[in-house]
Design a protein around this motif. Structure first.
Motif, PDB file in Angstrom:
ATOM      1  N   GLN A  88     -50.809 -23.193  23.163  1.00 34.20           N
ATOM      2  CA  GLN A  88     -50.997 -24.257  24.154  1.00 34.20           C
ATOM      3  C   GLN A  88     -52.152 -25.184  23.804  1.00 34.20           C
ATOM      4  O   GLN A  88     -52.483 -26.060  24.584  1.00 34.20           O
ATOM      5  CB  GLN A  88     -51.316 -23.645  25.526  1.00 34.20           C
ATOM      6  CG  GLN A  88     -50.410 -22.531  25.954  1.00 34.20           C
ATOM      7  CD  GLN A  88     -49.192 -23.050  26.657  1.00 34.20           C
ATOM      8  OE1 GLN A  88     -49.314 -23.771  27.629  1.00 34.20           O
ATOM      9  NE2 GLN A  88     -48.032 -22.719  26.149  1.00 34.20           N
ATOM     10  N   GLY A  89     -52.822 -24.918  22.694  1.00 34.86           N
ATOM     11  CA  GLY A  89     -53.970 -25.724  22.315  1.00 34.86           C
ATOM     12  C   GLY A  89     -55.210 -25.447  23.157  1.00 34.86           C
ATOM     13  O   GLY A  89     -56.140 -26.252  23.183  1.00 34.86           O
ATOM     14  N   GLN A  90     -55.229 -24.297  23.845  1.00 31.90           N
ATOM     15  CA  GLN A  90     -56.409 -23.928  24.642  1.00 31.90           C
ATOM     16  C   GLN A  90     -57.364 -23.095  23.794  1.00 31.90           C
ATOM     17  O   GLN A  90     -56.943 -22.456  22.840  1.00 31.90           O
ATOM     18  CB  GLN A  90     -55.984 -23.089  25.858  1.00 31.90           C
ATOM     19  CG  GLN A  90     -55.193 -23.848  26.895  1.00 31.90           C
ATOM     20  CD  GLN A  90     -54.641 -22.892  27.952  1.00 31.90           C
ATOM     21  OE1 GLN A  90     -55.139 -21.796  28.135  1.00 31.90           O
ATOM     22  NE2 GLN A  90     -53.586 -23.327  28.618  1.00 31.90           N
ATOM     23  N   PRO A  91     -58.656 -23.070  24.182  1.00 26.38           N
ATOM     24  CA  PRO A  91     -59.589 -22.223  23.430  1.00 26.38           C
ATOM     25  C   PRO A  91     -59.227 -20.746  23.586  1.00 26.38           C
ATOM     26  O   PRO A  91     -58.895 -20.305  24.682  1.00 26.38           O
ATOM     27  CB  PRO A  91     -60.954 -22.520  24.074  1.00 26.38           C
ATOM     28  CG  PRO A  91     -60.679 -23.243  25.338  1.00 26.38           C
ATOM     29  CD  PRO A  91     -59.309 -23.834  25.257  1.00 26.38           C
ATOM     30  N   VAL A  92     -59.297 -20.016  22.480  1.00 26.75           N
ATOM     31  CA  VAL A  92     -58.948 -18.599  22.524  1.00 26.75           C
ATOM     32  C   VAL A  92     -60.201 -17.771  22.761  1.00 26.75           C
ATOM     33  O   VAL A  92     -61.322 -18.252  22.570  1.00 26.75           O
ATOM     34  CB  VAL A  92     -58.277 -18.144  21.199  1.00 26.75           C
ATOM     35  CG1 VAL A  92     -56.996 -18.912  20.968  1.00 26.75           C
ATOM     36  CG2 VAL A  92     -59.232 -18.302  20.020  1.00 26.75           C
ATOM     37  N   TYR A  93     -60.013 -16.522  23.185  1.00 32.80           N
ATOM     38  CA  TYR A  93     -61.146 -15.622  23.364  1.00 32.80           C
ATOM     39  C   TYR A  93     -61.619 -15.124  22.002  1.00 32.80           C
ATOM     40  O   TYR A  93     -60.847 -14.565  21.231  1.00 32.80           O
ATOM     41  CB  TYR A  93     -60.773 -14.412  24.233  1.00 32.80           C
ATOM     42  CG  TYR A  93     -61.901 -13.415  24.304  1.00 32.80           C
ATOM     43  CD1 TYR A  93     -62.868 -13.488  25.298  1.00 32.80           C
ATOM     44  CD2 TYR A  93     -62.035 -12.412  23.338  1.00 32.80           C
ATOM     45  CE1 TYR A  93     -63.933 -12.612  25.334  1.00 32.80           C
ATOM     46  CE2 TYR A  93     -63.094 -11.521  23.368  1.00 32.80           C
ATOM     47  CZ  TYR A  93     -64.040 -11.627  24.365  1.00 32.80           C
ATOM     48  OH  TYR A  93     -65.088 -10.767  24.393  1.00 32.80           O
ATOM     49  N   ILE A  94     -62.872 -15.342  21.681  1.00 32.51           N
ATOM     50  CA  ILE A  94     -63.500 -14.772  20.491  1.00 32.51           C
ATOM     51  C   ILE A  94     -64.750 -14.049  20.979  1.00 32.51           C
ATOM     52  O   ILE A  94     -65.430 -14.527  21.884  1.00 32.51           O
ATOM     53  CB  ILE A  94     -63.901 -15.885  19.485  1.00 32.51           C
ATOM     54  CG1 ILE A  94     -62.697 -16.698  19.017  1.00 32.51           C
ATOM     55  CG2 ILE A  94     -64.671 -15.302  18.299  1.00 32.51           C
ATOM     56  CD1 ILE A  94     -61.823 -16.054  17.966  1.00 32.51           C
ATOM     57  N   ASN A  95     -65.045 -12.914  20.403  1.00 34.01           N
ATOM     58  CA  ASN A  95     -66.209 -12.120  20.800  1.00 34.01           C
ATOM     59  C   ASN A  95     -67.467 -12.980  20.910  1.00 34.01           C
ATOM     60  O   ASN A  95     -67.949 -13.515  19.918  1.00 34.01           O
ATOM     61  CB  ASN A  95     -66.413 -11.008  19.761  1.00 34.01           C
ATOM     62  CG  ASN A  95     -67.546 -10.077  20.132  1.00 34.01           C
ATOM     63  OD1 ASN A  95     -68.223 -10.286  21.145  1.00 34.01           O
ATOM     64  ND2 ASN A  95     -67.741  -9.055  19.328  1.00 34.01           N
ATOM     65  N   PRO A  96     -68.035 -13.108  22.119  1.00 29.31           N
ATOM     66  CA  PRO A  96     -69.198 -13.977  22.303  1.00 29.31           C
ATOM     67  C   PRO A  96     -70.473 -13.389  21.695  1.00 29.31           C
ATOM     68  O   PRO A  96     -71.472 -14.089  21.563  1.00 29.31           O
ATOM     69  CB  PRO A  96     -69.333 -14.074  23.825  1.00 29.31           C
ATOM     70  CG  PRO A  96     -68.678 -12.849  24.358  1.00 29.31           C
ATOM     71  CD  PRO A  96     -67.601 -12.477  23.379  1.00 29.31           C
ATOM     72  N   LYS A  97     -70.446 -12.111  21.319  1.00 27.45           N
ATOM     73  CA  LYS A  97     -71.660 -11.478  20.823  1.00 27.45           C
ATOM     74  C   LYS A  97     -71.883 -11.651  19.322  1.00 27.45           C
ATOM     75  O   LYS A  97     -72.867 -11.150  18.784  1.00 27.45           O
ATOM     76  CB  LYS A  97     -71.641  -9.980  21.151  1.00 27.45           C
ATOM     77  CG  LYS A  97     -71.746  -9.699  22.630  1.00 27.45           C
ATOM     78  CD  LYS A  97     -72.123  -8.262  22.915  1.00 27.45           C
ATOM     79  CE  LYS A  97     -72.304  -8.079  24.421  1.00 27.45           C
ATOM     80  NZ  LYS A  97     -72.726  -6.723  24.748  1.00 27.45           N
ATOM     81  N   LEU A  98     -70.954 -12.326  18.641  1.00 33.62           N
ATOM     82  CA  LEU A  98     -71.120 -12.464  17.187  1.00 33.62           C
ATOM     83  C   LEU A  98     -72.326 -13.342  16.878  1.00 33.62           C
ATOM     84  O   LEU A  98     -72.506 -14.396  17.466  1.00 33.62           O
ATOM     85  CB  LEU A  98     -69.866 -13.099  16.567  1.00 33.62           C
ATOM     86  CG  LEU A  98     -68.588 -12.290  16.688  1.00 33.62           C
ATOM     87  CD1 LEU A  98     -67.463 -12.996  15.947  1.00 33.62           C
ATOM     88  CD2 LEU A  98     -68.775 -10.881  16.159  1.00 33.62           C
ATOM     89  N   SER A  99     -73.132 -12.883  15.926  1.00 27.43           N
ATOM     90  CA  SER A  99     -74.312 -13.677  15.559  1.00 27.43           C
ATOM     91  C   SER A  99     -73.918 -14.752  14.554  1.00 27.43           C
ATOM     92  O   SER A  99     -72.837 -14.721  13.975  1.00 27.43           O
ATOM     93  CB  SER A  99     -75.378 -12.768  14.965  1.00 27.43           C
ATOM     94  OG  SER A  99     -74.992 -12.404  13.661  1.00 27.43           O
TER      95      SER A  99
END
Ligand code: ADP
Length: 290
Positions: free
Chosen positions: A273-284
Motif C-alpha cells: 500500500q506504500g505505507q511505512p512498514v514496522y522496523i525494529n525501532p531499537k536498531l542503532s
C-alpha cells in the motif's frame, strides 16, 4: 536465582493488539497444509486464530499426504493471497526447498525463500520480513532490554528455519555468537560459557547447566514423557536455580512466533500500500557497520 519466567502469551497478545487491521480491505493469508498430522493442524489453527485476532482474512488449502509436487507447486503459483505459507514439515517425497521457492518471495510470509534469507544476510533486521522464530527471540530480548553487544551468545541448532538465521541476526546486533549443532564437541562447555543461551535443537534436557545469571531462551519443541505434552530443550528444574531469565515451553517463544508471522503479513500489506512498514525501532545507527 531465577528472577523472571517470560510469559509469551501475554506479550504476544499485547503486540497482536497493535497489529489490528481496521480498514475495509485487509490482507489475506493463504496456508497450504499437506496431510493431517495433529501437530501441523494445531499450528495452522493457532495461525488462523491470530489472523482473527488482528482482523485479517485467512484461507487454508488442504492437500492429501501423497499430493504430487507439481500439483502443489501449481496451486501455490495460482494463489492470489498477500502472504503465502506452506506448513512444515512436509512428507519426504516432496522437495521442501523447491516448494518454498515456488512462493513469490514478496509473499513469503515465513521468510524462508532464499531471496529473503539473502536479504537477511545483508540487511538483517532492516528487512520488512524476518523469519518468525528468530524474530520472536529478538523481540523477547528487546522486551527485557537485553543488550547483546559484545555478549557471548550460544545458539544450539543451525536449521534454516531457526538457528542459522538467528545466528546471523545476532551477529548483526554485534553479539559474539557460537553456533552449536549435532556434531559439536563439549556442548556443555559452550553452554556454560554463554551469557545468553538459545536452544533450538528439539532435544529434551539438552541444556542442564548454565552460567549464574544467564539468559536462557528455549526454542525446542519435543514430545514430553506424558503423552500430548510438549517440552523444550531446557531442564527447567535445574536451570531455574541458575538463570536470570527463562522462557518456558509451552507459552514462551511459541506464541511470539505466531505473532511475528502476523507482523510479517502486515508489513507485506503495508509495503504493497506504500505505507511505512514496522522496523525494529531499537536498531542503532551502527547496525550495518560490517
Ligand atoms: P528446527 O528447524 O526447529 O530448528 P531441526 O530439527 O531442523 O529443528 O534442527 C535441529 C538442529 O539442532 C540441527 O541443526 C541439529 O544439528 C541441532 N541438534 C539436534 N540435536 C542436537 C544435540 N543433541 N546437540 C546439539 N545440537 C543438536
Amino acid at each position: 536465582k531465577l528472577k523472571m519466567i517470560f510469559n509469551g502469551n501475554q506479550l504476544a497478545n499485547s503486540i497482536l493488539q497493535t497489529l489490528r487491521v481496521t480498514s475495509k480491505i485487509k490482507p489475506k493469508l493463504g496456508i497450504c497444509l499437506v496431510g493431517d498430522s495433529p501437530a501441523s493442524k494445531s499450528y495452522v489453527n493457532r495461525k488462523l486464530k491470530a489472523c482473527q485476532e488482528i482482523n485479517v482474512d485467512a484461507e487454508v488449502f488442504n492437500f492429501s499426504e501423497n499430493v504430487e509436487q507439481d500439483q502443489l507447486i501449481k496451486h501455490i503459483q495460482q494463489m492470489n493471497h498477500d502472504g503465502i505459507l506452506v506448513q512444515l514439515p512436509l512428507p519426504l517425497h516432496l522437495n521442501k526447498l523447491d516448494i518454498i521457492h515456488s512462493i513469490p518471495y514478496e509473499k513469503d510470509v515465513d521468510c524462508l525463500h532464499m531471496h529473503n534469507l539473502q536479504r537477511i544476510l545483508v540487511y538483517g533486521e532492516l528487512c520488512e520480513m524476518l523469519p518468525c522464530t528468530p524474530a520472536a527471540v529478538l523481540q523477547i530480548l528487546d522486551y527485557y532490554d537485553v543488550n547483546v553487544i559484545g555478549k557471548k551468545v550460544t545458539v544450539i541448532g543451525r536449521s534454516f528455519l531457526v538457528g542459522l538465521p538467528l545466528s546471523l541476526l545476532l551477529q548483526k546486533r554485534n553479539a559474539t555468537v557460537t553456533v552449536c549443532h549435532r556434531e559439536t564437541l563439549n556442548l556443555d562447555q559452550h553452554i556454560m560459557n554463554a551469557d545468553i543461551v538459545i536452544s533450538a535443537a528439539g532435544h529434551p534436557k539438552l541444556v542442564r547447566n548454565v552460567k549464574q545469571g544467564a539468559i536462557v531462551i528455549d526454542v525446542g519443541i519435543s514430545q514430553g514423557e506424558k503423552k500430548g505434552r510438549i517440552v523444550g530443550d531446557v531442564d527447567i528444574d535445574v536451570v531455574k536455580n541458575q538463570a536470570s531469565l527463562i522462557t518456558p515451553v509451552p507459552g514462551g517463544v511459541g506464541p511470539m512466533t505466531v505473532c511475528m508471522l502476523m507482523r510479517n503479513l502486515c508489513n507485506i500489506w503495508k509495503k504493497k500500500q506504500g505505507q511505512p512498514v514496522y522496523i525494529n525501532p531499537k536498531l542503532s545507527d551502527a547496525y550495518l557497520n560490517d
